[in-house]
Enzyme design. Sequence first.
Site, PDB file in Angstrom:
ATOM      1  N   ASN A 100      64.647  39.356  28.261  1.00 13.14           N
ATOM      2  CA  ASN A 100      64.874  38.051  27.617  1.00 13.14           C
ATOM      3  C   ASN A 100      63.597  37.522  26.965  1.00 13.14           C
ATOM      4  O   ASN A 100      63.622  37.036  25.835  1.00 13.14           O
ATOM      5  CB  ASN A 100      65.309  37.035  28.686  1.00 13.14           C
ATOM      6  CG  ASN A 100      66.810  37.023  28.879  1.00 13.14           C
ATOM      7  OD1 ASN A 100      67.536  37.803  28.251  1.00 13.14           O
ATOM      8  ND2 ASN A 100      67.279  36.152  29.749  1.00 13.14           N
TER       9      ASN A 100
ATOM     10  N   GLU B  70      69.987  51.418  18.861  1.00 13.91           N
ATOM     11  CA  GLU B  70      70.441  51.149  20.219  1.00 13.91           C
ATOM     12  C   GLU B  70      71.549  50.098  20.231  1.00 13.91           C
ATOM     13  O   GLU B  70      72.413  50.104  21.085  1.00 13.91           O
ATOM     14  CB  GLU B  70      69.246  50.681  21.075  1.00 13.91           C
ATOM     15  CG  GLU B  70      69.518  50.738  22.568  1.00 13.91           C
ATOM     16  CD  GLU B  70      68.232  50.775  23.407  1.00 13.91           C
ATOM     17  OE1 GLU B  70      67.139  50.593  22.852  1.00 13.91           O
ATOM     18  OE2 GLU B  70      68.360  50.992  24.617  1.00 13.91           O
TER      19      GLU B  70
ATOM     20  N   GLN C 261      66.159  59.136  27.593  1.00 19.80           N
ATOM     21  CA  GLN C 261      65.151  58.452  26.764  1.00 19.80           C
ATOM     22  C   GLN C 261      63.861  58.254  27.557  1.00 19.80           C
ATOM     23  O   GLN C 261      63.834  57.442  28.493  1.00 19.80           O
ATOM     24  CB  GLN C 261      65.721  57.087  26.347  1.00 19.80           C
ATOM     25  CG  GLN C 261      64.812  56.254  25.492  1.00 19.80           C
ATOM     26  CD  GLN C 261      65.472  54.935  25.083  1.00 19.80           C
ATOM     27  OE1 GLN C 261      66.401  54.465  25.739  1.00 19.80           O
ATOM     28  NE2 GLN C 261      65.008  54.348  24.001  1.00 19.80           N
TER      29      GLN C 261
ATOM     30  N   SER D 186      59.653  54.336  28.696  1.00 21.99           N
ATOM     31  CA  SER D 186      58.918  53.477  29.642  1.00 21.99           C
ATOM     32  C   SER D 186      58.036  54.274  30.586  1.00 21.99           C
ATOM     33  O   SER D 186      58.377  55.383  31.002  1.00 21.99           O
ATOM     34  CB  SER D 186      59.909  52.660  30.485  1.00 21.99           C
ATOM     35  OG  SER D 186      60.740  51.912  29.654  1.00 21.99           O
TER      36      SER D 186
ATOM     37  N   SER E  96      66.970  56.643  32.531  1.00 20.98           N
ATOM     38  CA  SER E  96      68.400  56.693  32.882  1.00 20.98           C
ATOM     39  C   SER E  96      68.954  58.088  32.669  1.00 20.98           C
ATOM     40  O   SER E  96      68.710  58.707  31.620  1.00 20.98           O
ATOM     41  CB  SER E  96      69.200  55.714  32.014  1.00 20.98           C
ATOM     42  OG  SER E  96      68.776  54.401  32.228  1.00 20.98           O
TER      43      SER E  96
HETATM   44  C1  LIG Z   1      69.005  49.648  34.221  1.00 21.53           C
HETATM   45  C2  LIG Z   1      67.799  50.059  33.448  1.00 21.53           C
HETATM   46  C3  LIG Z   1      67.819  51.228  32.699  1.00 21.53           C
HETATM   47  C4  LIG Z   1      66.685  51.628  31.983  1.00 21.53           C
HETATM   48  N1  LIG Z   1      66.716  52.812  31.292  1.00 21.53           N
HETATM   49  C5  LIG Z   1      65.619  53.235  30.619  1.00 21.53           C
HETATM   50  C6  LIG Z   1      65.591  54.512  29.972  1.00 21.53           C
HETATM   51  O1  LIG Z   1      66.581  55.258  29.998  1.00 21.53           O
HETATM   52  N2  LIG Z   1      64.466  54.904  29.339  1.00 21.53           N
HETATM   53  C7  LIG Z   1      63.349  54.098  29.275  1.00 21.53           C
HETATM   54  O2  LIG Z   1      62.376  54.508  28.658  1.00 21.53           O
HETATM   55  N3  LIG Z   1      63.327  52.899  29.894  1.00 21.53           N
HETATM   56  C8  LIG Z   1      64.425  52.449  30.576  1.00 21.53           C
HETATM   57  N4  LIG Z   1      64.421  51.234  31.225  1.00 21.53           N
HETATM   58  C9  LIG Z   1      63.190  50.466  31.245  1.00 21.53           C
HETATM   59  C10 LIG Z   1      63.215  49.206  30.416  1.00 21.53           C
HETATM   60  O3  LIG Z   1      63.096  49.503  29.062  1.00 21.53           O
HETATM   61  C11 LIG Z   1      62.052  48.329  30.934  1.00 21.53           C
HETATM   62  O4  LIG Z   1      62.381  47.929  32.245  1.00 21.53           O
HETATM   63  C12 LIG Z   1      61.818  47.116  30.072  1.00 21.53           C
HETATM   64  O5  LIG Z   1      61.321  47.492  28.823  1.00 21.53           O
HETATM   65  C13 LIG Z   1      60.824  46.164  30.750  1.00 21.53           C
HETATM   66  O6  LIG Z   1      59.645  46.842  31.079  1.00 21.53           O
HETATM   67  P1  LIG Z   1      59.049  46.790  32.554  1.00 21.53           P
HETATM   68  O7  LIG Z   1      60.132  47.089  33.522  1.00 21.53           O
HETATM   69  O8  LIG Z   1      57.818  47.605  32.575  1.00 21.53           O
HETATM   70  O9  LIG Z   1      58.667  45.268  32.822  1.00 21.53           O
HETATM   71  P2  LIG Z   1      57.375  44.527  32.276  1.00 21.53           P
HETATM   72  O10 LIG Z   1      57.171  44.829  30.841  1.00 21.53           O
HETATM   73  O11 LIG Z   1      56.251  44.767  33.215  1.00 21.53           O
HETATM   74  O12 LIG Z   1      57.831  43.000  32.376  1.00 21.53           O
HETATM   75  C14 LIG Z   1      57.835  42.285  33.630  1.00 21.53           C
HETATM   76  C15 LIG Z   1      58.216  40.839  33.321  1.00 21.53           C
HETATM   77  O13 LIG Z   1      57.220  40.264  32.461  1.00 21.53           O
HETATM   78  C16 LIG Z   1      57.827  39.750  31.282  1.00 21.53           C
HETATM   79  N5  LIG Z   1      56.933  39.983  30.139  1.00 21.53           N
HETATM   80  C17 LIG Z   1      56.320  41.155  29.826  1.00 21.53           C
HETATM   81  N6  LIG Z   1      55.604  41.022  28.686  1.00 21.53           N
HETATM   82  C18 LIG Z   1      55.762  39.724  28.291  1.00 21.53           C
HETATM   83  C19 LIG Z   1      55.284  38.978  27.187  1.00 21.53           C
HETATM   84  N7  LIG Z   1      54.486  39.544  26.261  1.00 21.53           N
HETATM   85  N8  LIG Z   1      55.662  37.674  27.070  1.00 21.53           N
HETATM   86  C20 LIG Z   1      56.481  37.111  28.011  1.00 21.53           C
HETATM   87  N9  LIG Z   1      56.965  37.775  29.092  1.00 21.53           N
HETATM   88  C21 LIG Z   1      56.625  39.065  29.214  1.00 21.53           C
HETATM   89  C22 LIG Z   1      59.102  40.531  31.113  1.00 21.53           C
HETATM   90  O14 LIG Z   1      60.061  39.829  30.358  1.00 21.53           O
HETATM   91  C23 LIG Z   1      59.551  40.714  32.558  1.00 21.53           C
HETATM   92  O15 LIG Z   1      60.205  39.558  33.005  1.00 21.53           O
HETATM   93  C24 LIG Z   1      65.523  50.815  31.964  1.00 21.53           C
HETATM   94  C25 LIG Z   1      65.516  49.610  32.702  1.00 21.53           C
HETATM   95  C26 LIG Z   1      66.624  49.246  33.441  1.00 21.53           C
HETATM   96  C27 LIG Z   1      66.565  47.973  34.226  1.00 21.53           C
END
Ligand SMILES: Cc1cc2nc3c(=O)[nH]c(=O)nc-3n(C[C@H](O)[C@H](O)[C@H](O)COP(=O)(O)OP(=O)(O)OC[C@H]3O[C@@H](n4cnc5c(N)ncnc54)[C@H](O)[C@@H]3O)c2cc1C
Length: 387
Positions: A367, A244, A126, A129, A161
């Site tokens: 969360n 999902e 997928q 991100s 992933s």
């Molecule tokens: C084990 C694992 C597998 C994954 N696999 C895939 C995959 O296969 N394909 C894929 O596309 N993605 C994948 N992801 C990515 C995942 O979807 C993202 O990590 C997730 O959407 C969070 O985005 P980010 O890491 O950019 O964090 P950010 O969006 O930068 O967030 C950082 C922090 O800020 C908080 N935050 C952000 N925006 C807000 C808001 N508006 N209000 C309050 N708090 C906020 C978040 O809750 C978090 O605590 C995976 C992630 C993990 C950990």
Amino acid sequence: MQEVEEFRAEVRQWLADNLVGEFAELKGLGGPGREHEAFEERLAWNRHLAAAGLTCLGWPVEHGGRGLSVAHRVAFYEEYARADAPDKVNHLGEELLGPTLIAFGTPAQQQRFLPGIRDVTELWCQGYSEPDAGSDLANVATTAVLDGDRWVINGQKVWTSLAHLSQWCFVIARTEKGSKRHAGLSYLLVPLDQPGVQIRPINQLTGTSEFNEVFFDDAVTDADLVVGEPGDGWKVAMGTLTFERGVSTLGQQIRYARELTALAELAQRTGAADDPAIAERLTRSWVGLRVMRSYALATMDVEQPGQDNVSKLLWANWHRDLGDLAMDIIGKPGLVLGDADGGDPAFDEWQRLYLFTRSDTIYGGSNEIQRNIIAERVLGLPREAKG
Ligand SMILES: Cc1cc2nc3c(=O)[nH]c(=O)nc-3n(C[C@H](O)[C@H](O)[C@H](O)COP(=O)(O)OP(=O)(O)OC[C@H]3O[C@@H](n4cnc5c(N)ncnc54)[C@H](O)[C@@H]3O)c2cc1C
């Protein structure tokens, strides 16, 4: 329902008959945080399931599935978890892309890709991100430009992933120059085995690599491999996310129950359970599992606003807390690798559980994002300002 119970008995018997020989050695292997375990063998097992008609149970018959009800699929997952069968390798294809193609794909796309997903001959990942588009997915910057009969793709995905084990990726890319946020995105099916694609594994806290950075540098895919209308990819991408959730939640809870039982036994053995605070947390954990199960059963067949978000919050927090509890039960030895005699220097199962469950509250929507959705869409509270 008698029909479901008959199916359950059939699945239980099949698993008892087939999880034998070399497959018996795979019991309990794989799953989140453990995807590196026996991958090739689990692939063979997944194909064995497919040959027996035990993949894609909910897909319509005309698309190669079995057209089974939610109750049947829950029964399957419960029996699957109870038998400790190894985790399947094709979750993303079977649970996410397949239903998306059935809902939004052209007949040609369905005929080309659904059999490979069902038979586990093509694996998918997928590509949503990006470094600046996680929670704020509408900020996608990867571009795709139509050049004759193909799309030319440039950009970077992250946390993808299983990309290193997949042949294909479903990618959200910006196809309308100058477009912003949800508009102008398209949902493309991109082959990974080509010179324009580079996949770099990311090392996790657990020491293994399940996810990757994926770089597109003039990567190409056929012009007709866009799902839905070009520019309308947001709708399709959101469709995928509603799939999902799946019905595997109840099966997953059986695994959680097994982890909790093992942890309670460990606490008894080590004497940690004599501490009233630990005993209370173990008990609370058991209650939490019952709450999750009741919620999942009550909402299985009905769509309610916020339901997926509540479910995600319940299981992610429960599992993360179990990891914390495991470390408190183990105490100081949990801080070091291997045993005192210099034995296996790898993380043990509890250390790995603790480390991997840090990510439960992030992937599939963090969360904070789940609570934002509940606040805005269920409670009608003021929406966040977005750029
Ligand atoms: C084990 C694992 C597998 C994954 N696999 C895939 C995959 O296969 N394909 C894929 O596309 N993605 C994948 N992801 C990515 C995942 O979807 C993202 O990590 C997730 O959407 C969070 O985005 P980010 O890491 O950019 O964090 P950010 O969006 O930068 O967030 C950082 C922090 O800020 C908080 N935050 C952000 N925006 C807000 C808001 N508006 N209000 C309050 N708090 C906020 C978040 O809750 C978090 O605590 C995976 C992630 C993990 C950990």
